[in-house]
Design a protein around this motif. Sequence first.
Motif, mmCIF file in Angstrom:
data_model
loop_
_atom_site.group_PDB
_atom_site.id
_atom_site.type_symbol
_atom_site.label_atom_id
_atom_site.label_comp_id
_atom_site.label_asym_id
_atom_site.label_seq_id
_atom_site.Cartn_x
_atom_site.Cartn_y
_atom_site.Cartn_z
ATOM 1 N N LEU A 96 -49.885 37.777 -38.862
ATOM 2 C CA LEU A 96 -49.640 38.269 -40.223
ATOM 3 C C LEU A 96 -48.727 37.232 -40.867
ATOM 4 N N VAL A 97 -49.148 36.685 -41.990
ATOM 5 C CA VAL A 97 -48.355 35.625 -42.618
ATOM 6 C C VAL A 97 -47.206 36.236 -43.412
ATOM 7 N N ILE A 98 -46.000 35.914 -42.992
ATOM 8 C CA ILE A 98 -44.803 36.460 -43.632
ATOM 9 C C ILE A 98 -44.321 35.544 -44.748
ATOM 10 N N LYS A 99 -44.390 34.240 -44.455
ATOM 11 C CA LYS A 99 -43.837 33.285 -45.421
ATOM 12 C C LYS A 99 -44.570 31.961 -45.271
ATOM 13 N N GLY A 100 -44.816 31.297 -46.401
ATOM 14 C CA GLY A 100 -45.480 30.002 -46.364
ATOM 15 C C GLY A 100 -46.970 30.123 -46.596
ATOM 16 N N ALA A 101 -47.716 29.141 -46.131
ATOM 17 C CA ALA A 101 -49.160 29.142 -46.307
ATOM 18 C C ALA A 101 -49.831 28.380 -45.175
ATOM 19 N N ILE A 102 -51.016 28.840 -44.826
ATOM 20 C CA ILE A 102 -51.767 28.208 -43.749
ATOM 21 C C ILE A 102 -53.116 27.762 -44.292
ATOM 22 N N LYS A 103 -53.467 26.522 -43.973
ATOM 23 C CA LYS A 103 -54.718 25.948 -44.443
ATOM 24 C C LYS A 103 -55.774 26.154 -43.364
ATOM 25 N N VAL A 104 -56.921 26.651 -43.757
ATOM 26 C CA VAL A 104 -57.979 26.917 -42.799
ATOM 27 C C VAL A 104 -59.125 25.935 -43.007
ATOM 28 N N TYR B 186 -56.926 29.111 -48.055
ATOM 29 C CA TYR B 186 -55.548 29.255 -47.605
ATOM 30 C C TYR B 186 -55.269 30.698 -47.209
ATOM 31 N N LEU B 187 -54.436 30.855 -46.195
ATOM 32 C CA LEU B 187 -53.852 32.159 -45.891
ATOM 33 C C LEU B 187 -52.443 32.132 -46.451
ATOM 34 N N GLN B 188 -52.103 33.137 -47.228
ATOM 35 C CA GLN B 188 -50.794 33.151 -47.852
ATOM 36 C C GLN B 188 -50.002 34.372 -47.420
ATOM 37 N N GLU B 189 -48.814 34.483 -47.968
ATOM 38 C CA GLU B 189 -47.960 35.621 -47.647
ATOM 39 C C GLU B 189 -48.738 36.914 -47.842
ATOM 40 N N GLY B 190 -48.663 37.770 -46.862
ATOM 41 C CA GLY B 190 -49.347 39.048 -46.964
ATOM 42 C C GLY B 190 -50.779 38.999 -46.477
ATOM 43 N N ASP B 191 -51.231 37.818 -46.035
ATOM 44 C CA ASP B 191 -52.597 37.704 -45.520
ATOM 45 C C ASP B 191 -52.597 37.774 -43.999
ATOM 46 N N VAL C 88 -51.741 24.217 -55.374
ATOM 47 C CA VAL C 88 -50.533 24.532 -56.129
ATOM 48 C C VAL C 88 -50.191 26.005 -55.958
ATOM 49 N N GLU C 89 -51.214 26.831 -56.006
ATOM 50 C CA GLU C 89 -50.971 28.270 -55.852
ATOM 51 C C GLU C 89 -50.447 28.587 -54.459
ATOM 52 N N ALA C 90 -51.008 27.939 -53.461
ATOM 53 C CA ALA C 90 -50.620 28.220 -52.084
ATOM 54 C C ALA C 90 -49.191 27.786 -51.788
#
Length: 214
Positions: A53-61, A75-80, A164-166
């Motif tokens: 569960l992504v708490i903070k930051g961003a992950i590129k898939v 991208y997976l972002q906070e809350g994803d 930019v959004e991520a």
Amino acid sequence: MDKESIESWVQEHFSQITDPALIKEIAEYGLIKTFKGGEIIMDYGSYIRMVPLVIKGAIKVLREDDQGRELFLYYLQEGDTCPASFTCCLTSKRSFIKTVAEEDTTVLTLPVKQVDDWISKYRNWKDFIMMAYDFRIMELVQTIDSIAFMRMDERLLKYLEDKVEATGVRTIQSTHQEIAWDLNASREAVSRLLKKLEDQGTIKLGRNRIELLK
DNA sequence: ACATTAAGTGATT
DNA sequence: AATCACTTAATGT
């Protein structure tokens, strides 16, 4: 990190998770992990034992084809959460995607055993997982659209906007070559299109730097 | 100052 | 739009 703060993290970032008993269990079994920007979190072929569960930051898939070419997916972002990891876990398949920390990132990882148990135990968890799937599929369809129907210049702009959004920063720090890899295009093409965007006043270019103006 | 790496350009397919 | 073959510019040592 203590359980109370994990509980509040979950409540804060995952508003669809509402069942107090479930939240308690998440805090009980969840493990906080942090990754530095650029760090590879999951590579192709590795086994996955955790659902993040992504708490903070961003992950590129990213997806890699048989010739080793990479393609940016989303991208997976906070809350994803990552539905792909979910599937991999429950079917014990190897990962077919690669994930990289886009920036310094904190995730709460959940053991596959509980993730599986919770499906039958908590209606709320099942709904959450289904929603995550739904969202991801929508995102993927968008990506497919952009590859199939959008012109390269539109695709590039979308890529910049996504980034930019991520990251939440308007200045992107990457080379034209890196962007070209993500989009599966040639570096020269990316350079030329970026130049056009700069002429249009959409972006401002610098070495290793692209600033999105609007 | 020099080498390295990133970015720009024109020609060709 | 890709590839090639360069040139030019920025940056690190």
